[in-house]
Motif scaffolding. Structure first.
Motif, short mmCIF file in Angstrom:
data_model
loop_
_atom_site.label_atom_id
_atom_site.label_comp_id
_atom_site.label_asym_id
_atom_site.label_seq_id
_atom_site.Cartn_x
_atom_site.Cartn_y
_atom_site.Cartn_z
N GLY A 1 -6.62 13.13 60.77
CA GLY A 1 -7.97 13.65 60.67
C GLY A 1 -8.08 14.94 59.93
N LEU A 2 -7.17 15.19 58.99
CA LEU A 2 -7.25 16.42 58.21
C LEU A 2 -8.60 16.55 57.54
CD1 LEU A 2 -4.14 15.25 57.97
CD2 LEU A 2 -3.90 17.23 56.47
N THR A 3 -9.09 17.77 57.45
CA THR A 3 -10.31 18.04 56.72
C THR A 3 -9.98 18.89 55.50
OG1 THR A 3 -10.74 19.98 58.08
CG2 THR A 3 -11.71 17.91 58.80
N GLY A 4 -10.77 18.73 54.46
CA GLY A 4 -10.41 19.41 53.23
C GLY A 4 -9.05 18.91 52.79
N VAL A 5 -8.27 19.75 52.18
CA VAL A 5 -6.95 19.35 51.73
C VAL A 5 -5.90 19.64 52.79
CG1 VAL A 5 -5.11 19.83 50.07
CG2 VAL A 5 -7.48 19.61 49.29
N ASP A 6 -5.98 20.79 53.44
CA ASP A 6 -4.86 21.24 54.26
C ASP A 6 -5.23 21.74 55.64
OD1 ASP A 6 -4.48 24.48 52.55
OD2 ASP A 6 -6.20 23.49 53.50
N LYS A 7 -6.43 21.40 56.11
CA LYS A 7 -6.83 21.83 57.45
C LYS A 7 -6.50 20.72 58.44
CE LYS A 7 -8.62 25.63 55.91
NZ LYS A 7 -8.17 25.47 54.53
N PRO A 8 -5.74 21.01 59.48
CA PRO A 8 -5.30 19.95 60.39
C PRO A 8 -6.44 19.32 61.16
CG PRO A 8 -4.75 22.10 61.28
CD PRO A 8 -5.24 22.33 59.90
N GLY A 9 -6.27 18.04 61.46
CA GLY A 9 -7.20 17.33 62.32
C GLY A 9 -6.81 17.50 63.77
N PRO A 10 -7.52 16.82 64.67
CA PRO A 10 -7.34 17.06 66.11
C PRO A 10 -6.15 16.37 66.75
CG PRO A 10 -9.07 15.46 65.74
CD PRO A 10 -8.66 15.93 64.38
N PHE A 11 -5.48 15.47 66.06
CA PHE A 11 -4.44 14.67 66.71
C PHE A 11 -3.08 14.95 66.09
CE2 PHE A 11 -7.67 12.65 68.97
CZ PHE A 11 -8.65 12.22 68.11
N TRP A 12 -2.11 15.15 66.97
CA TRP A 12 -0.75 15.50 66.56
C TRP A 12 0.27 14.58 67.21
CZ3 TRP A 12 0.01 19.37 63.06
CH2 TRP A 12 -1.01 20.31 62.88
N GLY A 13 1.35 14.37 66.47
CA GLY A 13 2.51 13.74 67.07
C GLY A 13 3.34 14.79 67.80
N GLN A 14 4.46 14.36 68.37
CA GLN A 14 5.27 15.25 69.19
C GLN A 14 6.22 16.11 68.36
OE1 GLN A 14 6.08 12.17 68.60
NE2 GLN A 14 8.31 12.09 68.34
N GLY A 15 6.41 15.76 67.10
CA GLY A 15 7.28 16.52 66.22
C GLY A 15 8.68 15.95 66.14
N THR A 16 9.31 16.16 65.00
CA THR A 16 10.69 15.75 64.80
C THR A 16 11.41 16.87 64.05
OG1 THR A 16 12.15 13.98 63.99
CG2 THR A 16 10.22 14.46 62.65
N GLN A 17 12.60 17.22 64.52
CA GLN A 17 13.33 18.36 63.97
C GLN A 17 14.08 17.96 62.71
OE1 GLN A 17 13.70 21.73 65.20
NE2 GLN A 17 14.69 21.98 63.20
N VAL A 18 13.92 18.78 61.68
CA VAL A 18 14.69 18.66 60.45
C VAL A 18 15.49 19.95 60.27
CG1 VAL A 18 14.58 18.50 57.94
CG2 VAL A 18 13.08 17.08 59.35
N THR A 19 16.79 19.81 60.15
CA THR A 19 17.66 20.97 59.96
C THR A 19 18.48 20.77 58.69
OG1 THR A 19 17.80 21.33 62.35
CG2 THR A 19 19.44 22.43 60.97
N VAL A 20 18.37 21.70 57.77
CA VAL A 20 19.08 21.63 56.50
C VAL A 20 20.14 22.72 56.48
CG1 VAL A 20 18.89 21.62 53.99
CG2 VAL A 20 16.98 20.79 55.39
N THR A 21 21.38 22.32 56.32
CA THR A 21 22.49 23.27 56.34
C THR A 21 22.97 23.57 54.92
OG1 THR A 21 24.11 21.51 56.55
CG2 THR A 21 23.22 22.45 58.58
N THR A 22 23.52 24.75 54.75
CA THR A 22 24.05 25.13 53.43
C THR A 22 25.56 25.18 53.45
OG1 THR A 22 23.84 27.46 54.05
CG2 THR A 22 22.00 26.47 52.84
#
Length: 120
Positions: free
Chosen positions: A99-120
């Protein structure tokens, strides 16, 4: 509870790739714009990418443009984020959003998230 389920996060070396998935199992949101946000430790949540309901319009943040690709499959109730050439600064929890509005404004519904870790 909004049934958005993310997957695909993990640990990857810099320069590597990951593919995130977000599934709307109840197919509630196939007519809505959907997107991805991320939140790194100690930072605010930020916009990553957005895709309209028919995939006709796609937007990316400048920090990921040219490296990340967002797509969706309404038949599957899913959106995806293909992440290539990953950098340490891409490390964050990635959240699916509806439900994003405009280009980059978040909408009301979210998932729980998933971790991304990038190592060097």
């Amino acid at each position: 509870q909004v049934p958005l389920v993310e997957s695909g996060g993990g640990l990857v070396q810099a320069g590597g790739s990951l593919r995130l998935s977000c599934v709307d199992y109840k197919r509630n949101f196939t007519i809505w714009p959907m997107g991805w946000f991320r939140q790194a430790p100690g930072k605010e949540r930020e916009f990553v990418a957005r895709i309209t309901k028919d995939s006709g319009r796609i937007n990316y943040s400048d920090s990921v443009k040219g490296r990340f690709t967002i797509s969706r499959d309404n038949a599957q109730g899913a959106i995806y984020l293909e992440m290539n050439s990953l950098k340490a600064e891409d490390t964050a929890v990635y959240y699916c959003n509806v439900g994003l509005t405009g280009v980059d404004k978040p909408g009301p519904f979210w998932g729980q998230g998933t971790q991304v870790t990038v190592t060097t």
